[in-house]
Design a protein around this motif. Structure first.
Motif, PDB file in Angstrom:
ATOM      1  N   VAL A 235       0.846  -1.201   0.000  1.00  0.00           N
ATOM      2  CA  VAL A 235       0.000   0.000   0.000  1.00  0.00           C
ATOM      3  C   VAL A 235       0.885   1.256   0.000  1.00  0.00           C
ATOM      4  CG1 VAL A 235      -1.607   1.298   1.467  1.00  0.00           C
ATOM      5  CG2 VAL A 235      -2.011  -1.115   1.051  1.00  0.00           C
ATOM      6  N   PHE A 236       1.971   1.217   0.740  1.00  0.00           N
ATOM      7  CA  PHE A 236       2.921   2.342   0.761  1.00  0.00           C
ATOM      8  C   PHE A 236       3.573   2.487  -0.624  1.00  0.00           C
ATOM      9  CE2 PHE A 236       4.189   3.459   5.398  1.00  0.00           C
ATOM     10  CZ  PHE A 236       2.912   3.211   5.860  1.00  0.00           C
ATOM     11  N   LYS A 237       4.003   1.351  -1.163  1.00  0.00           N
ATOM     12  CA  LYS A 237       4.691   1.365  -2.464  1.00  0.00           C
ATOM     13  C   LYS A 237       3.783   1.905  -3.566  1.00  0.00           C
ATOM     14  CE  LYS A 237       8.882   0.148  -2.144  1.00  0.00           C
ATOM     15  NZ  LYS A 237       9.988   0.923  -2.626  1.00  0.00           N
ATOM     16  N   GLU A 238       2.488   1.564  -3.488  1.00  0.00           N
ATOM     17  CA  GLU A 238       1.542   2.047  -4.508  1.00  0.00           C
ATOM     18  C   GLU A 238       1.490   3.578  -4.519  1.00  0.00           C
ATOM     19  OE1 GLU A 238      -1.370  -1.879  -4.392  1.00  0.00           O
ATOM     20  OE2 GLU A 238      -1.973  -0.068  -3.312  1.00  0.00           O
ATOM     21  N   ARG A 239       1.885   4.182  -3.428  1.00  0.00           N
ATOM     22  CA  ARG A 239       1.914   5.647  -3.351  1.00  0.00           C
ATOM     23  C   ARG A 239       3.340   6.179  -3.505  1.00  0.00           C
ATOM     24  NH1 ARG A 239      -2.027   3.284  -1.187  1.00  0.00           N
ATOM     25  NH2 ARG A 239      -4.081   4.235  -0.937  1.00  0.00           N
ATOM     26  N   SER A 240       4.211   5.349  -4.022  1.00  0.00           N
ATOM     27  CA  SER A 240       5.629   5.720  -4.235  1.00  0.00           C
ATOM     28  C   SER A 240       6.349   6.118  -2.960  1.00  0.00           C
ATOM     29  CB  SER A 240       5.751   6.851  -5.253  1.00  0.00           C
ATOM     30  OG  SER A 240       5.163   6.476  -6.443  1.00  0.00           O
ATOM     31  N   ILE A 241       5.918   5.568  -1.837  1.00  0.00           N
ATOM     32  CA  ILE A 241       6.640   5.824  -0.582  1.00  0.00           C
ATOM     33  C   ILE A 241       7.764   4.796  -0.500  1.00  0.00           C
ATOM     34  CG2 ILE A 241       6.452   5.808   1.945  1.00  0.00           C
ATOM     35  CD1 ILE A 241       3.422   6.425   1.559  1.00  0.00           C
ATOM     36  N   ASP A 242       8.968   5.266  -0.198  1.00  0.00           N
ATOM     37  CA  ASP A 242      10.104   4.349  -0.077  1.00  0.00           C
ATOM     38  C   ASP A 242      10.025   3.679   1.298  1.00  0.00           C
ATOM     39  OD1 ASP A 242      12.420   2.991  -0.247  1.00  0.00           O
ATOM     40  OD2 ASP A 242      13.738   4.727  -0.450  1.00  0.00           O
ATOM     41  N   ALA A 243       9.418   2.500   1.318  1.00  0.00           N
ATOM     42  CA  ALA A 243       9.179   1.823   2.603  1.00  0.00           C
ATOM     43  C   ALA A 243      10.201   0.723   2.863  1.00  0.00           C
ATOM     44  CB  ALA A 243       7.779   1.231   2.592  1.00  0.00           C
ATOM     45  N   GLU A 244      10.436   0.494   4.128  1.00  0.00           N
ATOM     46  CA  GLU A 244      11.300  -0.615   4.553  1.00  0.00           C
ATOM     47  C   GLU A 244      10.756  -1.193   5.842  1.00  0.00           C
ATOM     48  OE1 GLU A 244      15.492  -0.071   5.059  1.00  0.00           O
ATOM     49  OE2 GLU A 244      15.774   0.555   2.987  1.00  0.00           O
ATOM     50  N   PHE A 245      11.064  -2.453   6.080  1.00  0.00           N
ATOM     51  CA  PHE A 245      10.662  -3.081   7.343  1.00  0.00           C
ATOM     52  C   PHE A 245      11.677  -2.768   8.439  1.00  0.00           C
ATOM     53  CE2 PHE A 245       8.965  -6.880   4.709  1.00  0.00           C
ATOM     54  CZ  PHE A 245       7.759  -6.243   4.514  1.00  0.00           C
TER      55      PHE A 245
END
Ligand code: SF4
Length: 318
Positions: A235-245
């Motif tokens: 869901v974060f990636k779909e908004r182009s947010i650079d996410a990491e665990f």
């Protein structure tokens, strides 16, 4: 007996977010605006919203300088001086002054804050001086906020969120966010989409998706499951947010040591890999799918689905 000096500065400790980070504890335990159900320090016994003076800025500066000298004497490097106290760092009325003094030491300064006081102009001014700020955004839903963060009764979520937005618009340093996912509270699709929509507007450099990895204040605060953590990431990636665990494993998104199993576990500790990505990785490493089957069997890797596609991620620590 532990000296006050040791309590004010500690480390340096390795941190994926900040490299070698020397910690600064500018708040006596445990004074906070929140009493998060997952807090590793237990319940908040002193919940306040008024900023106070706790230590003298010169005293903090002096202690940090000593600690830097000691660490360098042992051959350690320091990438960041990080305010990461046993409470909420922005409750310290001297924070701005402390940051100013530390900035003269020529090491980058970071603050890890729950962001609940960012609507205050003086807090915004203090934080505008740092090189990196990590902001807690577990939810944007009032009901979940009250359940997870258990804020001081005078705080309002509307004010907190508009403070975050306002601050992000003027901040020139590195802004990162951290979202802690708790089972059955903020791990559903609707909630995750709302969080992601809000975070997208802050344009952070990086957004961490985390789970409680140490004993929480409330035993019933349990980590979200792999399926939901992967959903958050997507869901974060779909908004182009650079996410990491940030799930308790030290991983590296670009690991390539030649040890296929270790590299796969290292990468999937940081983010899930799509089936195609795993296939590419395996063919480059001249290995077969049998590696994945083995890791799944050993309970180290887990297969999850999102929108009909298969993803592989590091099995969470239990
Ligand atoms: S904001 Fe941080 S210190 Fe305060 S209660 Fe939550 S986790 Fe604990």
């Amino acid at each position: 007996m532990v000296s006050e000096e040791k309590l004010i500065a500690f480390g340096p400790v390795p941190s994926r977010r900040l490299g070698q980070s020397l910690g600064i504890n500018n708040i006596p335990p445990k004074i906070c605006t929140y009493s998060c159900i997952y807090c590793q320090l237990g319940r908040t016994n002193n919940q306040i919203v008024q900023r106070e003076s706790f230590y003298k800025p010169k005293e903090i500066n002096h202690t940090v300088k000593d600690k830097i000298k000691e660490a360098r004497g042992q051959g350690e490097t320091i990438d960041y001086l990080t305010f990461v106290p046993d409470g909420e760092p922005t409750l310290d009325i001297n924070l701005g002054k402390e940051i100013e003094l530390l900035k003269t030491l020529d090491i980058r300064v970071a603050v890890i804050t729950n962001a609940s006081l960012l609507w205050k102009k003086d807090v915004q001014d203090d934080l505008s001086k740092v090189d990196c700020v990590s902001l807690k955004i577990d939810t944007v839903n009032e009901k979940s906020w009250k359940k997870i963060n258990r804020p001081h009764r005078s705080l309002s979520i509307g004010k907190v969120l508009s403070g975050l937005t306002e601050f992000s618009q003027g901040f020139r340093g590195e802004l990162i966010t951290e979202t802690m996912l708790i089972k059955n509270i903020n791990d559903n699709t609707r909630e995750l989409e709302m969080i992601a929509d809000f975070i997208e507007g802050l344009t952070p450099k990086k957004s961490y998706i985390s789970i409680p990895t140490r004993p929480p204040a409330e035993r019933w605060a349990t980590p979200a499951a792999e399926f939901d953590i992967n959903m958050a990431y997507q869901v974060f990636k779909e908004r182009s947010i650079d996410a990491e665990f940030l799930t308790g494993y030290e991983g590296n998104a670009f690991a390539f040591t030649g040890n296929v199993e270790e590299d796969l576990l290292s990468i999937t500790s940081v983010h899930p890999m799509r089936e195609e990505g795993v296939n590419n990785f395996l063919s480059k490493a001249e290995a077969g799918w049998v590696v994945i089957e083995k890791l799944i069997k050993e309970d180290k890797l887990v297969e999850v689905e999102y929108k009909g596609k298969k993803f592989y991620m590091r099995k969470l620590p239990r």
